[in-house]
Scaffold this motif. Structure first.
Motif, mmCIF file in Angstrom:
data_model
loop_
_atom_site.group_PDB
_atom_site.id
_atom_site.type_symbol
_atom_site.label_atom_id
_atom_site.label_comp_id
_atom_site.label_asym_id
_atom_site.label_seq_id
_atom_site.Cartn_x
_atom_site.Cartn_y
_atom_site.Cartn_z
ATOM 1 N N ALA A 68 -53.040 13.799 -14.945
ATOM 2 C CA ALA A 68 -53.635 12.582 -15.508
ATOM 3 C C ALA A 68 -52.549 11.689 -16.115
ATOM 4 C CB ALA A 68 -54.685 12.938 -16.557
ATOM 5 N N PHE A 124 -50.540 10.171 -13.204
ATOM 6 C CA PHE A 124 -51.381 9.223 -12.469
ATOM 7 C C PHE A 124 -51.599 7.974 -13.319
ATOM 8 C CE2 PHE A 124 -55.391 7.746 -10.528
ATOM 9 C CZ PHE A 124 -54.968 7.686 -9.213
ATOM 10 N N HIS A 134 -64.730 15.184 -9.938
ATOM 11 C CA HIS A 134 -65.150 15.386 -11.326
ATOM 12 C C HIS A 134 -66.657 15.168 -11.482
ATOM 13 C CE1 HIS A 134 -60.780 14.487 -12.745
ATOM 14 N NE2 HIS A 134 -60.926 15.721 -12.336
ATOM 15 N N CYS A 163 -60.257 11.705 -7.342
ATOM 16 C CA CYS A 163 -60.345 12.430 -8.623
ATOM 17 C C CYS A 163 -61.773 12.365 -9.149
ATOM 18 C CB CYS A 163 -59.434 11.799 -9.674
ATOM 19 S SG CYS A 163 -57.685 11.752 -9.273
ATOM 20 N N LYS A 164 -62.295 11.125 -9.179
ATOM 21 C CA LYS A 164 -63.591 10.890 -9.812
ATOM 22 C C LYS A 164 -64.729 11.566 -9.060
ATOM 23 C CE LYS A 164 -66.416 7.183 -11.783
ATOM 24 N NZ LYS A 164 -67.668 7.821 -11.426
ATOM 25 N N GLY A 199 -57.690 7.672 -7.020
ATOM 26 C CA GLY A 199 -58.524 7.683 -8.218
ATOM 27 C C GLY A 199 -59.974 7.998 -7.896
HETATM 28 C C1 ASC Z 1 -57.133 9.401 -14.228
HETATM 29 C C2 ASC Z 1 -57.782 10.581 -14.619
HETATM 30 C C3 ASC Z 1 -58.783 10.813 -13.761
HETATM 31 C C4 ASC Z 1 -58.800 9.766 -12.745
HETATM 32 C C5 ASC Z 1 -60.117 9.079 -12.645
HETATM 33 C C6 ASC Z 1 -60.021 7.937 -11.673
HETATM 34 O O1 ASC Z 1 -56.150 8.897 -14.750
HETATM 35 O O2 ASC Z 1 -57.486 11.352 -15.638
HETATM 36 O O3 ASC Z 1 -59.621 11.804 -13.780
HETATM 37 O O4 ASC Z 1 -57.755 8.864 -13.137
HETATM 38 O O5 ASC Z 1 -60.506 8.598 -13.875
HETATM 39 O O6 ASC Z 1 -61.255 7.323 -11.541
#
Ligand code: ASC
Length: 126
Positions: A20, A23, A120, A116-117, A113
């Motif tokens: 994180a 990124f 999650h 990642c999202k 990104g």
């Molecule tokens: C970040 C982070 C994430 C991703 C996500 C992108 O910096 O910690 O989990 O980007 O938020 O949408």
């Protein structure tokens, strides 16, 4: 390689803290708030490449818990698809960084990104 499951959970969470950080520190460049230094971005993306490979060993059987939903294990195939999607997104980000083309970097950054999202959203507890 982990003496107990909690050590694996700490490991994967630690790897993601670093992910994180490496990124997120590119966001000002992507937003145009900081000048684009292609070499600095390449160095940072090389670190991201290494970090991106780390968390997964600690998502195997026996590492249930932490912020991970049970679906990581009950829907292992779906999780594996997210992991593969992320791997490709980071490969594309590397290629974009190597091109020294800011527009390509922005596009690849956005897709990484999203990757990642989407994982999650599906597999991490809020
Ligand atoms: C970040 C982070 C994430 C991703 C996500 C992108 O910096 O910690 O989990 O980007 O938020 O949408």
């Amino acid at each position: 390689q982990f003496a107990k499951p909690e050590d694996g959970i700490d490991y994967r969470q630690s790897a993601k803290v670093l992910l994180a950080s490496h990124f997120g520190r590119m966001v000002p460049v992507i937003k145009g708030e900081v000048p684009y230094d292609a070499e600095a971005i390449k160095e940072n993306v090389a670190i991201l490449n290494t970090l991106a490979a780390l968390p997964w060993v600690a998502f195997g059987p026996g590492f249930e818990g932490g912020d991970a939903k049970p679906e990581v294990w009950s829907d292992a195939k779906g999780f594996e698809e997210k992991r593969e999607n992320f791997k490709v997104a980071i490969q594309n980000l590397s290629a974009a960084a190597d091109s020294s083309d800011l527009n390509k970097l922005k596009a690849a950054f956005g897709k990484a990104g999203q990757s990642c999202k989407s994982c999650h959203d599906a597999y991490r507890k809020d």
